[in-house]
Scaffold this motif. Structure first.
Motif, PDB file in Angstrom:
ATOM      1  N   GLU A 193       0.788  -1.280  -0.064  1.00  8.38           N
ATOM      2  CA  GLU A 193       0.065  -0.091   0.112  1.00  8.38           C
ATOM      3  C   GLU A 193       0.994   1.282  -0.011  1.00  8.38           C
ATOM      4  OE1 GLU A 193      -2.603  -0.371   3.189  1.00  8.38           O
ATOM      5  OE2 GLU A 193      -3.740  -2.184   2.380  1.00  8.38           O
ATOM      6  N   GLN A 194       1.994   1.050   0.371  1.00 12.21           N
ATOM      7  CA  GLN A 194       2.929   2.476   0.344  1.00 12.21           C
ATOM      8  C   GLN A 194       3.599   2.555  -0.858  1.00 12.21           C
ATOM      9  OE1 GLN A 194       3.388  -0.054   2.839  1.00 12.21           O
ATOM     10  NE2 GLN A 194       1.794   1.204   3.952  1.00 12.21           N
ATOM     11  N   GLY A 195       3.739   1.773  -1.905  1.00  8.84           N
ATOM     12  CA  GLY A 195       4.110   1.877  -3.233  1.00  8.84           C
ATOM     13  C   GLY A 195       5.324   0.896  -3.265  1.00  8.84           C
ATOM     14  N   GLY A 196       5.824   0.101  -2.183  1.00  7.19           N
ATOM     15  CA  GLY A 196       6.862  -0.451  -2.339  1.00  7.19           C
ATOM     16  C   GLY A 196       6.638  -2.032  -2.692  1.00  7.19           C
ATOM     17  N   PHE A 197       7.679  -2.884  -2.595  1.00  7.79           N
ATOM     18  CA  PHE A 197       7.365  -4.290  -2.792  1.00  7.79           C
ATOM     19  C   PHE A 197       7.545  -5.176  -1.775  1.00  7.79           C
ATOM     20  CE2 PHE A 197       8.788  -2.071  -6.570  1.00  7.79           C
ATOM     21  CZ  PHE A 197       7.714  -2.164  -7.556  1.00  7.79           C
ATOM     22  N   ARG A 198       6.974  -6.117  -1.684  1.00  5.66           N
ATOM     23  CA  ARG A 198       7.030  -7.194  -0.619  1.00  5.66           C
ATOM     24  C   ARG A 198       6.930  -8.641  -1.386  1.00  5.66           C
ATOM     25  NH1 ARG A 198       5.877  -5.449   4.787  1.00  5.66           N
ATOM     26  NH2 ARG A 198       5.075  -3.165   4.562  1.00  5.66           N
ATOM     27  N   PHE A 199       7.422  -9.669  -0.433  1.00  3.53           N
ATOM     28  CA  PHE A 199       7.173 -11.101  -0.948  1.00  3.53           C
ATOM     29  C   PHE A 199       6.702 -11.714   0.302  1.00  3.53           C
ATOM     30  CE2 PHE A 199      11.563 -11.044   0.761  1.00  3.53           C
ATOM     31  CZ  PHE A 199      11.607 -12.401   1.601  1.00  3.53           C
TER      32      PHE A 199
END
Length: 62
Positions: free
Chosen positions: A11-17
């Protein structure tokens, strides 16, 4: 079927896995990474370090 890694936008414009077990349950969700390159590097760090059998129980003094 083996587990798998999924990369997704947060939701913050980053990436997660997240690492999903073979039954579909989420075992691990990562911190947020700013770039696709860094999220892929994070997956590689987990893959390399996950081969250890060492478990450190930090609750043993309780």
């Amino acid at each position: 079927m083996a587990g798998k890694y999924e990369i997704f936008a947060d939701e913050q414009g980053g990436f997660r896995f997240r690492l999903k077990a073979s039954n579909g349950d989420v075992a691990v969700t990562s911190e947020s990474y700013k770039t696709m390159t860094s999220v892929r590097q994070g997956i590689e760090r987990v893959r390399r370090n996950a081969v250890t059998e060492k478990v450190e129980d930090l609750t043993q003094d309780r």
